[in-house]
Design a protein around this motif. Structure first.
Motif, short mmCIF file in Angstrom:
data_model
loop_
_atom_site.label_atom_id
_atom_site.label_comp_id
_atom_site.label_asym_id
_atom_site.label_seq_id
_atom_site.Cartn_x
_atom_site.Cartn_y
_atom_site.Cartn_z
N ASN A 52 6.72 -2.30 -2.98
CA ASN A 52 6.35 -3.53 -2.33
C ASN A 52 5.23 -3.40 -1.53
OD1 ASN A 52 8.36 -5.76 -2.95
ND2 ASN A 52 9.77 -4.05 -3.01
N SER A 103 11.24 -6.18 2.90
CA SER A 103 12.01 -6.75 4.42
C SER A 103 13.36 -7.18 4.21
CB SER A 103 11.13 -7.32 5.23
OG SER A 103 10.05 -6.71 5.50
N HIS A 119 18.18 2.28 1.41
CA HIS A 119 18.08 2.30 -0.10
C HIS A 119 18.85 3.32 -0.74
CE1 HIS A 119 14.00 -0.20 0.80
NE2 HIS A 119 15.33 -0.82 1.68
N TYR A 156 7.36 -13.48 10.05
CA TYR A 156 7.05 -12.43 11.32
C TYR A 156 5.71 -11.82 11.47
CZ TYR A 156 7.50 -7.84 9.19
OH TYR A 156 7.25 -6.74 8.39
C1 B1H Z 1 9.22 -2.09 5.90
C2 B1H Z 1 10.85 -2.56 4.65
C3 B1H Z 1 11.58 -3.07 3.17
N1 B1H Z 1 10.45 -2.20 6.47
C4 B1H Z 1 13.36 -3.87 2.38
N2 B1H Z 1 11.26 -2.57 5.56
C5 B1H Z 1 12.73 -3.75 0.77
C6 B1H Z 1 12.68 -3.50 3.34
O1 B1H Z 1 13.09 -3.80 -1.34
N3 B1H Z 1 13.65 -4.09 -0.13
O2 B1H Z 1 14.59 -4.69 -0.05
C7 B1H Z 1 11.67 -3.24 0.82
C8 B1H Z 1 10.86 -2.71 2.03
N4 B1H Z 1 9.46 -2.20 4.61
C9 B1H Z 1 7.93 -1.71 6.30
O3 B1H Z 1 7.78 -0.26 6.54
C10 B1H Z 1 7.76 -1.94 7.84
O4 B1H Z 1 7.84 -3.81 7.62
C11 B1H Z 1 6.39 -1.74 8.19
O5 B1H Z 1 6.27 -2.21 9.56
C12 B1H Z 1 6.28 -0.28 8.28
O6 B1H Z 1 5.00 0.26 8.53
C13 B1H Z 1 6.52 0.35 6.93
C14 B1H Z 1 6.56 1.71 6.72
O7 B1H Z 1 7.28 2.46 7.75
#
Ligand code: B1H
Length: 823
Positions: A124, A278, A327, A559
């Motif tokens: 993503n 996120s 995950h 955000y």
């Molecule tokens: C980040 C995610 C994320 N944080 C859920 N969390 C997802 C959460 O498929 N999903 O449900 C997919 C991705 N991605 C990012 O990680 C942060 O927002 C960034 O700040 C950070 O730099 C990056 C790598 O650590």
């Protein structure tokens, strides 16, 4: 594998032999002559030729790994956002020059062929790209490691704009063939789901799981070459196939249609990447995906990587499974199940080993991003795992009660099982209980994790918590993406920086050298012209070759505050139109946006539509004489990032403090000589500390200030009323000036959200943001001084190499040793 198989000799690297290899692949692999070959034929043939050169090293690495039985790091991640593979493979194998020359001899252009590649968009955003940078660094640092993930048939959707609105289409990245993967059906494993469990007599904790459906997990291997070090690690991605059982059912049940439906059902598991960044949705298919790849990966490691008869009590000496966010956390009960139910271990023995095998990286602070699975769903899909999680929780809560007698409130807060709003499993709690280490991804984030999100856990187990600040690979994001700057750096300090980015500090004195600054500007200028060409060819967008490039590229999320950026643009425009700002005083600027919105995220999609509407109005307004330009190329991805980032002057990192865990785009921009305008958030904090306040445009509330304001009660209306420029900008937006008079829809909705209830308090930071932008304008006037600052950004951000991150993981978490290849 027979460790005595004689090594295959590496093919000789000469222009002649490479030409032969390429033509052989074209003729016999693609079955075409050079004159009849399509661009895709050439791309596939070239890629396979390059692949062959790397394969010898790959086999050698595997052979050594088997011989040495060294400790392995397995990076478990639902996403690997790899980006294009060909150029990276050429660079890693030192074939870049040879290939270019050999193709030129045939009248072919390497860059034209490269342009055919469709990148595997199996992630993503930041989290998936981080995983890709990490496996690159693991290989370059000579760490025996395996990446495990999912081979989605459709990666992140392709974004297009229709009337400025986002429309998603499927990313069929495998359509023209994928030369970088090798399927290994002989290593396929079965993964089961559903059903029930029953007692096993006389066993301590063991139960029998009688699942009611199963799928085959078919592995595809990808090479992960280290940079010029002879190591090629493996990335193993799993694809779901219906088992033969389905075929039998076709004959037996006589219900052909139903049997085919069942096949499709099973193969759906690896069909598509969930496009949520996120904010995970608690969808059943997503849990199926998670268990699918994790169960296959654990079994693969135990059966195919470990030697037969390996004493599993020593497992923690051979492996750390690094959990990339929550995950893959279902791996914890899965290992317990394997040890107890399949190997006959006692609960306590299994738990003792399991606790030493996993470490957990958290990537967020947003409560809605913390994954939670309803007990109902988890129990239906993985009944045995639910039982195991319950018992882990029972024993854990005993520990809590012992440490804090009588504190039942704390027990409820810490429980792995939430009771409200429905019974559900908190995956972050499970990961924290089972992991031997928990890390955040930047200093501020790790601190807030321990103080807020996982505070109770950090109090109970302070030694479990640590930080590893993110990093990016200098190979892809400097050496490959920015050949101009790379050449300049290498000329000045040699090429050791490619694998030791801290050497960039030796550029520092050159910031004072007018000739070096001139050449640095020349490189930036050339990169801007390259960006202009790419945007024209890719999207028909026109940008000036010499304006300031101001870039905000990242997923669209409230955000991250793209809306604050938009307000700044509207405000600049309003200033000119109202006569407040003389046009001549404005530095020519091109605002570049790149952002995908999750398809179901309405507010994010409205923001995209508004950015496009504002952009259109500004771009068409002749009275601006082209001084301001807004472009939003659709479908921002790794391929585009590699062209855009090297061209940028200004990097927008403007999230509300305390919300962006780290950011990694911020690092890529700084390393390519863009200055940052940013809040004190995520890794921005560390960037600013390193580059110095004079070389960073800081604005906005700090995290404690933001938390304070939130607690006191944020009143956006007060900002709107008291700041005439803010009011004018918002009013202009609300008037429909950018939307053909339409004041409803996205316009009304964004206006209301910013002025009535914005969780991310954009208006509170508007004044300080706009003031910081004025400082940017002023600073940019002085070319010499700006270049000086930009060079200092490059010289002082070597810390953000993912090689450094991986070294930190090795020192603080994995305690695995690099293994040198003899090459
Ligand atoms: C980040 C995610 C994320 N944080 C859920 N969390 C997802 C959460 O498929 N999903 O449900 C997919 C991705 N991605 C990012 O990680 C942060 O927002 C960034 O700040 C950070 O730099 C990056 C790598 O650590």
């Amino acid at each position: 594998m027979n460790p005595n198989t004689p090594p295959v000799a590496a093919p000789e690297i000469t222009v002649e032999s490479f030409t032969r290899a390429f033509l052989r692949e074209l003729n016999f692999g693609q079955g075409v002559d050079l004159d009849r070959a399509s661009a895709n034929d050439k791309y596939l043939a070239l890629s396979r030729a390059v692949r062959h050169y790397l394969t010898t090293r790959w086999l050698e690495t595997l052979r050594n790994q088997y011989r040495d039985q060294a400790k392995v790091v397995a990076y478990l991640s639902a996403e690997f956002l790899l980006g294009p593979q060909l150029e990276n493979a050429l660079l890693a194998s030192k074939l870049d020059e040879v290939a270019r020359e050999s193709l030129a001899n045939l009248g072919l252009d390497l860059d034209e062929i490269r342009a055919v590649e469709v990148e595997p968009g199996l992630g993503n955003g930041g989290l998936g790209r981080l995983a890709a940078c990490f496996i690159d660094s693991l290989a370059t640092l000579n760490v025996p490691s395996i990446g495990y993930g999912i081979r989605y048939e459709y990666g992140i959707f392709k974004q297009t704009f229709v009337d400025g609105k986002q429309v998603e289409t499927p990313d069929n990245w495998l359509r023209l063939g994928s030369p970088w993967e090798i399927p290994h059906p002989e290593n396929a494993v079965e993964v089961t789901f559903g059903g029930r469990t029953e007692a096993v007599e006389g066993a301590d904790g063991a139960r029998r799981w009688i699942p009611d459906w199963r799928v085959t997990a078919l592995p595809y291997n990808y090479m992960v070459p280290g940079y010029h070090n002879g190591r090629v690690n493996t990335l193993r991605l799993w694809s779901a196939k219906a088992t033969h059982e389905f075929d039998l059912q076709i004959f037996n049940a006589g219900d052909y249609a139903e049997a085919v439906r069942a096949r499709t059902f099973a193969e759906n598991i690896s069909k598509v990447l969930y496009p949520e960044d996120s904010t995970p949705q608690g969808k059943e298919l997503r849990l199926q995906q998670q268990y699918f790849f994790v169960a296959a990966s654990l079994r693969d490691f135990l059966e195919n990587v470990l030697p037969d008869g390996y004493d599993l009590t020593k497992l923690p000496d051979r492996i750390t499974w690094q959990l990339n966010d929550t995950h893959p956390v279902i791996a914890v009960p899965e290992l317990m199940r394997l040890l107890i139910d399949e190997k006959g271990w006692t609960w306590d023995d299994a738990w003792a080993v399991t606790q030493k095998c996993f470490a957990y990286t958290c990537h967020t602070l947003l409560p809605e991003a913390l994954e939670v699975w309803s007990v109902d769903l988890l129990g239906r899909l993985l009944p045995r795992h639910l039982e195991i999680i319950y018992r882990i929780n029972e024993e854990f809560l005993e520990v809590v009660r012992e440490a804090y007698p009588g504190d039942e409130l704390r027990v409820r807060r810490m429980s792995i099982v939430a009771e409200q709003p429905e019974r559900a499993i908190r995956m972050a709690h499970l990961a924290t209980v089972a992991g031997f280490k928990v890390n955040g991804v930047a200093e501020l984030h790790s601190q807030l994790l321990a103080e807020k999100v996982l505070h109770d856990f950090a109090e109970l187990w302070p030694e479990k918590f640590t930080n590893v600040t993110n990093g990016v690979t200098p190979r892809r994001f400097v050496r490959m993406a920015n050949p101009g700057l790379s050449g300049l750096i290498t000329e000045a300090i040699g090429d050791g920086w490619v694998t030791d980015l801290s050497q960039l500090s030796r550029l520092e004195p050159l910031a004072e050298d007018p000739e070096f600054r001139r050449r640095f500007r020349e490189v930036k200028g050339a990169n801007k012209r390259r960006l202009a060409e790419v945007l024209a060819a890719r999207d028909g967008l026109e940008i000036a070759g010499d304006a300031m490039v101001d870039a905000m590229v990242k997923r669209l999320h409230e955000y991250k505050r793209q809306s604050l950026k938009l307000l700044h643009i509207v405000s600049m425009y309003e200033g000119v139109k109202s006569g407040r700002t003389p046009l001549e005083s404005i530095t020519p600027r091109t605002f570049v946006f790149g952002a995908k919105a999750a398809p179901g995220y309405v507010r994010a999609k409205e923001t995209i539509a508004l950015i496009n509407a504002v952009g259109r109005t500004i771009n068409e307004d002749a009275s601006l004489e082209g001084r301001l330009k807004v472009v939003f190329p659709p479908n921002y991805n790794v391929t585009l990032a590699e062209v855009l980032i090297p061209a940028a002057d200004l990097s927008e990192q403007i999230s509300l403090a305390g919300k962006e865990a780290s950011g990694t785009g911020n690092m890529k921009f700084a390393l390519n000589g863009a200055l940052t305008i940013g809040t004190d958030d995520g890794a921005n904090v560390e960037i600013r500390q390193l580059v110095g306040d004079d070389n960073f445009f800081l604005f906005g509330m700090t995290e404690p200030e933001a938390a304070d304001l939130q607690a006191k009660g944020y009143d956006p209306g007060a900002y709107y009323e008291s700041d005439p420029e803010l009011k004018a900008a918002l009013d202009l937006l609300a008037s429909g000036a950018f939307t053909g008079g339409d004041k409803g829809g996205a316009v009304a909705s964004l206006f209301a959200s910013l002025t009535e209830r914005d969780r991310f308090m954009a208006l509170a930071d508007f004044r300080s943001y706009v003031d910081a932008q004025a400082t940017v304008e002023e600073a940019y006037q002085d070319h010499e001084e700006w270049s000086r600052k930009a060079i200092l950004n490059v010289a002082r951000t070597g810390f953000f190499s993912s090689d450094r991150s991986i070294q930190d993981y090795l020192d603080r978490i994995w305690r695995a040793e690099p293994v040198t290849q003899n090459h």
